[in-house]
Each structure stands twice: as C-alpha cells, then as structure tokens.
Scaffold this active site. Structure first.
Site, short mmCIF file in Angstrom:
data_model
loop_
_atom_site.label_atom_id
_atom_site.label_comp_id
_atom_site.label_asym_id
_atom_site.label_seq_id
_atom_site.Cartn_x
_atom_site.Cartn_y
_atom_site.Cartn_z
N HIS A 73 0.93 -1.22 0.09
CA HIS A 73 -0.03 0.16 0.01
C HIS A 73 0.68 1.35 0.05
O HIS A 73 1.85 1.29 0.60
CB HIS A 73 -0.89 0.13 1.38
CG HIS A 73 -0.19 -0.16 2.48
ND1 HIS A 73 0.35 0.97 3.15
CD2 HIS A 73 0.07 -1.09 3.20
CE1 HIS A 73 0.87 0.72 4.27
NE2 HIS A 73 0.73 -0.73 4.59
N ASP A 74 0.36 2.27 -0.71
CA ASP A 74 1.09 3.62 -0.70
C ASP A 74 2.32 3.60 -1.24
O ASP A 74 3.06 4.47 -1.36
CB ASP A 74 1.02 4.19 0.58
CG ASP A 74 -0.39 4.37 1.41
OD1 ASP A 74 -1.24 4.89 0.76
OD2 ASP A 74 -0.57 3.37 2.19
N GLY A 91 4.84 -1.43 2.49
CA GLY A 91 4.13 -0.14 2.41
C GLY A 91 4.96 1.35 2.23
O GLY A 91 5.93 1.30 2.81
#
Length: 212
Positions: A73-74, A91
């Site tokens: 994520h991100d 992440g």
C-alpha cells in the site's frame, strides 16, 4: 478503485486493488493506479493506498512484475522497473525509473530506491538506495554502481566516469553525505547523474542510507 493503462497485461491469479495488508485500514476510499504496457504475471499482488499514505498506490508504465511480486500500500513505482519472482515492496516504498529488483528481495517499508539502481536477489533492503547504486546482502550494503545498467542504457562514458569519481567522493569523504554530494555537484555541474544522486541524498526521508 483500480485503473489499468492501455496495453497492460494481467496473468491468472494476480490480485490487484483488494484490501491493503494494513491493520489500520478502516475501509476508506483509496486507489491503485497502474500505467501502460506493464506485464503483471501470476500471483502478483498490488494493494491500494491507505489514509496514512495519501490513499494512492501508483505504478508507472513499461514494467515487468514476475510471479509472486508484492507491491504494498501507498507505494510509488516508476517506469521500466523489473521485479523478479517474489520480490516484495513494503508499504510506502518509492522506487525510481529503470530499477531492477532481484528474486526474493525485500524492500522495507518507507524505503526509497533511486532511479537505475539494482537490488541483488535475496537482499533485505532496510535503508534508502541511491540512484544507480547496486546493493546486495542479507542486510543489504552498497556494493558499488550499476555500471552494466548505465552502459546498456547508452549513457555517455565520460558521464559514467565522473559518476564513479563522485560516488567515491560522496561515500568516502570526511564530511556528511549531503555535504559531499553538494561539493560534487559544484565539481561536476553538467552531469545529470550526479545531480540526481545529490538530490536524492538531500531529500527528506524516513530511513537512513544504505552505505558501502
């Protein structure tokens, strides 16, 4: 909310845009943006963003993600990146253009990998990697420059030689990495490779730097 650019091909069993592997995720609206002409092979996973990282995971164009690669994520991933089998990005990682990540390598969350860098297979990267650097090892160390990658891209030999000299000055000099980098930019003002490395070292980061 997942988008795929034109020409991107997804092989069976890949999982794109499903819930992030973050216990803090509370179902907020977030996105995964994947660019054009990527090859996303079997069992690749790419997660959307979270509230703590801007609600966006973004993958560029022209990249190859081999079997079992994970993009957390991100993450922000550039163009023409190659991730070999089971490479993993934690992440909030930022990966520049033309990076090669070897099989079973792991990039710690919040790490930055500069453009043109090469990560050796099975490496555990726990700190930022400068542009054009090569890192290897269980706790990866900076082994030198990705000279093969630079030559394959047709970079001028004189610029490569200046980069080699600057690399030594930056990492072997008596002052801080940032100060050494600033001195090298002054010494080689017309070399974009050295400017890129200096800007990378001077940018804000949540991690330390991988060193020789």
């Amino acid at each position: 909310d997942t988008s795929l650019g034109a020409g991107t091909t997804v092989w069976p069993f890949a999982s794109l845009g499903h819930r992030p592997q973050d216990l803090k995720f509370a179902g907020e609206s977030s996105r995964l943006e994947i660019g054009e002409n990527n090859m996303i092979r079997e069992y690749v996973t790419m997660n959307p963003g979270t509230d703590g990282g801007g609600l966006l995971t973004k993958v560029g164009s022209g990249s190859l993600f081999m079997m079992g690669v994970h993009v957390g994520h991100d993450c922000i991933v550039g163009d023409r990146v190659v991730c070999a089998n089971y490479a993993n990005l934690g992440g909030h990682c930022v990966v520049g253009d033309d990076v090669v990540i070897g099989a079973l390598a792991g990039i710690h969350q919040f790490c930055r990998v500069g453009a043109g860098a090469m990560i050796g297979g099975l490496s555990a990267v726990v700190a930022d990697v400068v542009p054009y650097g090569t890192v290897t090892g269980q706790r990866a160390t900076l082994a030198g420059l990705n000279l093969v990658g630079l030559k394959r891209r047709g970079v001028d030999k004189a610029q490569i030689n200046e980069l080699r000299a600057a690399f030594s000055e930056i990492f072997e000099g008596d002052a801080s990495l940032k100060s050494n980098a600033e001195a090298c930019v002054s010494r080689y003002p017309n070399n974009p490779l050295i400017l890129s490395m200096a800007q990378f070292l001077q940018a804000d980061t949540q991690r330390r730097f991988t060193r020789p």
